[in-house]
Design an enzyme around this catalytic site. Structure first.
Site, PDB file in Angstrom:
ATOM      1  N   SER A 196       4.574   3.672  -6.723  1.00  0.00           N
ATOM      2  CA  SER A 196       5.291   2.790  -7.659  1.00  0.00           C
ATOM      3  C   SER A 196       6.746   3.260  -7.662  1.00  0.00           C
ATOM      4  CB  SER A 196       4.684   2.892  -9.056  1.00  0.00           C
ATOM      5  OG  SER A 196       4.955   4.177  -9.584  1.00  0.00           O
ATOM      6  N   GLY A 246      -4.126  -0.816 -13.256  1.00  0.00           N
ATOM      7  CA  GLY A 246      -4.799  -1.272 -12.043  1.00  0.00           C
ATOM      8  C   GLY A 246      -3.954  -2.182 -11.167  1.00  0.00           C
ATOM      9  N   ALA A 247      -2.717  -2.514 -11.602  1.00  0.00           N
ATOM     10  CA  ALA A 247      -1.898  -3.417 -10.785  1.00  0.00           C
ATOM     11  C   ALA A 247      -1.624  -2.805  -9.419  1.00  0.00           C
ATOM     12  CB  ALA A 247      -0.584  -3.730 -11.495  1.00  0.00           C
ATOM     13  N   GLY A 248      -1.214  -1.521  -9.434  1.00  0.00           N
ATOM     14  CA  GLY A 248      -0.901  -0.843  -8.173  1.00  0.00           C
ATOM     15  C   GLY A 248      -2.144  -0.729  -7.295  1.00  0.00           C
ATOM     16  N   ASP A 249      -3.292  -0.517  -7.921  1.00  0.00           N
ATOM     17  CA  ASP A 249      -4.542  -0.382  -7.160  1.00  0.00           C
ATOM     18  C   ASP A 249      -4.922  -1.714  -6.515  1.00  0.00           C
ATOM     19  OD1 ASP A 249      -4.584   2.127  -8.389  1.00  0.00           O
ATOM     20  OD2 ASP A 249      -5.885   1.435 -10.001  1.00  0.00           O
ATOM     21  N   ASN A 273       0.950  -8.212  -3.654  1.00  0.00           N
ATOM     22  CA  ASN A 273       1.633  -8.706  -4.864  1.00  0.00           C
ATOM     23  C   ASN A 273       0.773  -9.732  -5.589  1.00  0.00           C
ATOM     24  OD1 ASN A 273       3.890  -7.166  -4.401  1.00  0.00           O
ATOM     25  ND2 ASN A 273       5.134  -8.826  -3.563  1.00  0.00           N
TER      26      ASN A 273
HETATM   27  N1  LIG Z   1       4.421  -8.107 -14.715  1.00  0.00           N
HETATM   28  C1  LIG Z   1       4.120  -8.391 -13.446  1.00  0.00           C
HETATM   29  N2  LIG Z   1       4.305  -9.637 -12.964  1.00  0.00           N
HETATM   30  C2  LIG Z   1       3.998  -9.951 -11.690  1.00  0.00           C
HETATM   31  N3  LIG Z   1       3.496  -9.061 -10.796  1.00  0.00           N
HETATM   32  C3  LIG Z   1       3.284  -7.794 -11.211  1.00  0.00           C
HETATM   33  C4  LIG Z   1       3.589  -7.393 -12.553  1.00  0.00           C
HETATM   34  N4  LIG Z   1       3.293  -6.089 -12.669  1.00  0.00           N
HETATM   35  C5  LIG Z   1       2.818  -5.701 -11.467  1.00  0.00           C
HETATM   36  N5  LIG Z   1       2.811  -6.714 -10.581  1.00  0.00           N
HETATM   37  C6  LIG Z   1       2.377  -6.681  -9.168  1.00  0.00           C
HETATM   38  O1  LIG Z   1       1.571  -5.538  -8.950  1.00  0.00           O
HETATM   39  C7  LIG Z   1       2.233  -4.618  -8.061  1.00  0.00           C
HETATM   40  C8  LIG Z   1       1.982  -3.203  -8.516  1.00  0.00           C
HETATM   41  O2  LIG Z   1       2.487  -3.029  -9.815  1.00  0.00           O
HETATM   42  P1  LIG Z   1       3.307  -1.737 -10.245  1.00  0.00           P
HETATM   43  O3  LIG Z   1       3.473  -1.831 -11.714  1.00  0.00           O
HETATM   44  O4  LIG Z   1       4.547  -1.623  -9.433  1.00  0.00           O
HETATM   45  O5  LIG Z   1       2.328  -0.552  -9.811  1.00  0.00           O
HETATM   46  P2  LIG Z   1       1.567   0.602 -10.629  1.00  0.00           P
HETATM   47  O6  LIG Z   1       0.426  -0.066 -11.347  1.00  0.00           O
HETATM   48  O7  LIG Z   1       1.105   1.533  -9.560  1.00  0.00           O
HETATM   49  O8  LIG Z   1       2.595   1.205 -11.563  1.00  0.00           O
HETATM   50  C9  LIG Z   1       3.707  -5.033  -8.050  1.00  0.00           C
HETATM   51  O9  LIG Z   1       4.335  -4.712  -6.830  1.00  0.00           O
HETATM   52  C10 LIG Z   1       3.605  -6.538  -8.271  1.00  0.00           C
HETATM   53  O10 LIG Z   1       3.350  -7.191  -7.063  1.00  0.00           O
HETATM   54  O1  LIG Z   2      -2.533   1.263 -13.006  1.00  0.00           O
HETATM   55  P1  LIG Z   2      -2.509   1.967 -11.683  1.00  0.00           P
HETATM   56  O2  LIG Z   2      -1.386   2.953 -11.582  1.00  0.00           O
HETATM   57  O3  LIG Z   2      -2.612   1.051 -10.536  1.00  0.00           O
HETATM   58  O4  LIG Z   2      -3.844   2.884 -11.598  1.00  0.00           O
HETATM   59  C1  LIG Z   2      -4.486   3.439 -12.753  1.00  0.00           C
HETATM   60  C2  LIG Z   2      -4.412   4.931 -12.702  1.00  0.00           C
HETATM   61  O5  LIG Z   2      -3.060   5.301 -12.748  1.00  0.00           O
HETATM   62  C3  LIG Z   2      -5.137   5.541 -13.896  1.00  0.00           C
HETATM   63  O6  LIG Z   2      -5.145   6.948 -13.785  1.00  0.00           O
HETATM   64  C4  LIG Z   2      -6.575   5.073 -13.974  1.00  0.00           C
HETATM   65  O7  LIG Z   2      -7.169   5.610 -15.127  1.00  0.00           O
HETATM   66  C5  LIG Z   2      -6.630   3.557 -13.984  1.00  0.00           C
HETATM   67  O8  LIG Z   2      -7.946   3.109 -14.009  1.00  0.00           O
HETATM   68  C6  LIG Z   2      -5.933   2.980 -12.793  1.00  0.00           C
HETATM   69  O9  LIG Z   2      -6.573   3.366 -11.613  1.00  0.00           O
END
Ligand SMILES: Nc1ncnc2c1ncn2[C@@H]1O[C@H](COP(=O)(O)OP(=O)(O)O)[C@@H](O)[C@H]1O
Ligand SMILES: O=P([O-])([O-])O[C@@H]1[C@@H](O)[C@H](O)[C@@H](O)[C@H](O)[C@@H]1O
Length: 349
Positions: A196, A246-249, A273
């Site tokens: 991220s 879970g967005a990043g996952d 995305n």
């Molecule tokens: N508020 C949002 N609106 C639209 N897409 C989102 C939003 N938040 C996350 N995403 C999508 O999910 C991906 C991962 O989210 P991010 O927040 O960067 O990762 P993490 O959960 O690892 O912190 C982003 O690159 C984007 O494509």
């Molecule tokens: O939100 P995200 O960064 O993609 O990933 C999250 C992890 O950072 C967190 O430790 C776990 O408890 C969540 O279930 C999810 O896997």
């Protein structure tokens, strides 16, 4: 065997074989979401759970290696190893503590219980097309990643599996620089590193992009891909965020679905995305609508065909984005989700 991918703009796999096998390694966990001192939801968590949800829904065949305790509460498609003498990994996510380790307003994560690490001997000896090292609570060891690069053609790593450390008193998640993580010597053997934008501050992107393809996600702004001298911005999808967990996952799940389907890296990242944006609209695991999934499959096949016939040109990702956008709106929220949507877990992103 090529472990490092070619530049994103050039990469494509025109004739990817069906049923490519993916190995996911990372523990399931229990997530407890807390706002204003109250528990607002308890859900199945762990990167492995969000990723396998995307892969299973997209009919990409995968094997999952995960450890949980006897207290594990959820029914899952891929059975974990149950460690009798340990509890399941538990994360508390606080949405109102304000500031995270590096000064951003975000959720604050605490690991309040940790199951055992995943050892090389827990991983099957067979070969896989794609490996995903996706620990959340420190369960991936250097030797675990070494085994993965031995048995998988290409390995994608979530940096959170490598750089997280946990406060010995309250379990708060802190990050260390990638060079000091104990994994740095293996990274020239991986294909993809996902971080991220907050986590990317803990690595030297300029250095890493010469070792592997680096993808940096940036919430509602989408993501960027760095490889050698190429840098590509991949646009987001509009979403109504309820919970960022879970967005990043799910992003990583979507990216890998795209890659095993034979899409070019930027197109696979667009699929990342897409799945990331749907996930933020749900608390816990999103249940993807079948019609939506069917539409995505059709668009992926269409996109592949375009590339194979060389009728796509450099800046036409807009069209792929525009064709995927309406598919998102075939998702139907359950009444519970809709109710939660009204309140939402707020954190400034
Ligand atoms: N508020 C949002 N609106 C639209 N897409 C989102 C939003 N938040 C996350 N995403 C999508 O999910 C991906 C991962 O989210 P991010 O927040 O960067 O990762 P993490 O959960 O690892 O912190 C982003 O690159 C984007 O494509
Ligand atoms: O939100 P995200 O960064 O993609 O990933 C999250 C992890 O950072 C967190 O430790 C776990 O408890 C969540 O279930 C999810 O896997």
């Amino acid at each position: 065997m090529t472990l490092n991918p070619p530049p994103p703009s050039q990469q494509t796999t025109p004739h990817s074989p069906p049923n490519r096998r993916v190995l996911i390694v990372g523990n399931y966990c229990h997530d407890v979401l807390i706002q204003n001192g109250s528990v607002v939801a308890e859900t199945l968590g762990g990167a492995a759970s969000f990723i396998s949800n995307v892969l299973d829904s997209s009919s990409v065949s995968c094997e999952l290696v995960s450890k949980v305790g006897r207290d594990f509460r959820y029914e899952v498609t891929h059975s974990p190893i149950v460690v009798l003498e340990k509890g399941t990994t538990v994360f508390e996510a606080y949405f109102d503590l304000g500031i995270d380790v590096i000064g951003h307003a975000d959720r604050v994560l605490k690991r309040v219980s940790a199951c055992d690490p995943i050892l090389p001997s827990d991983i099957p000896d067979s070969r896989f097309d794609f490996g995903m090292a996706v620990g959340v609570g420190g369960e991936i060891l250097p030797e675990t990643l070494e085994k993965m690069v031995e048995i998988c053609d290409v390995v994608a790593v979530d940096i959170q599996a490598l750089i997280r450390v946990f406060d010995p008193v309250d379990g708060s998640v802190k990050l260390v620089d990638l060079r000091e993580s104990g994994f740095f010597h293996i990274l020239h053997r991986i294909g993809y590193l996902k971080a991220s934008s907050d986590e990317a501050l803990f690595m030297d992107v300029e250095q890493m992009k010469h070792m592997c393809c680096v993808v940096v996600t940036n919430g509602e702004k989408g993501c960027r891909i760095y490889h050698k001298d190429d840098e590509t911005m991949v646009p987001p999808f509009v979403a109504k965020q309820v919970d960022p967990t879970g967005a990043g996952d799910s992003y990583l799940g979507g990216l890998v679905v795209g890659l095993v389907e034979g899409l070019a890296v930027p197109d696979a990242a667009l699929l990342g995305n897409f799945f990331g944006s749907i996930t933020v609209e749900h608390i816990g695991q999103p249940k993807f609508d079948l019609m939506m999934l069917q539409r995505v499959k059709e668009e992926v096949q269409r996109r592949k065909k375009q590339r194979n016939l060389s009728i796509s040109h450099k800046n036409d990702q807009e069209e792929f984005h525009a064709r995927l956008t309406p598919a998102r709106f075939s998702c139907v929220d359950s009444p519970v989700q809709t109710e939660l949507l009204v309140n939402g877990l707020s954190c400034d992103r």
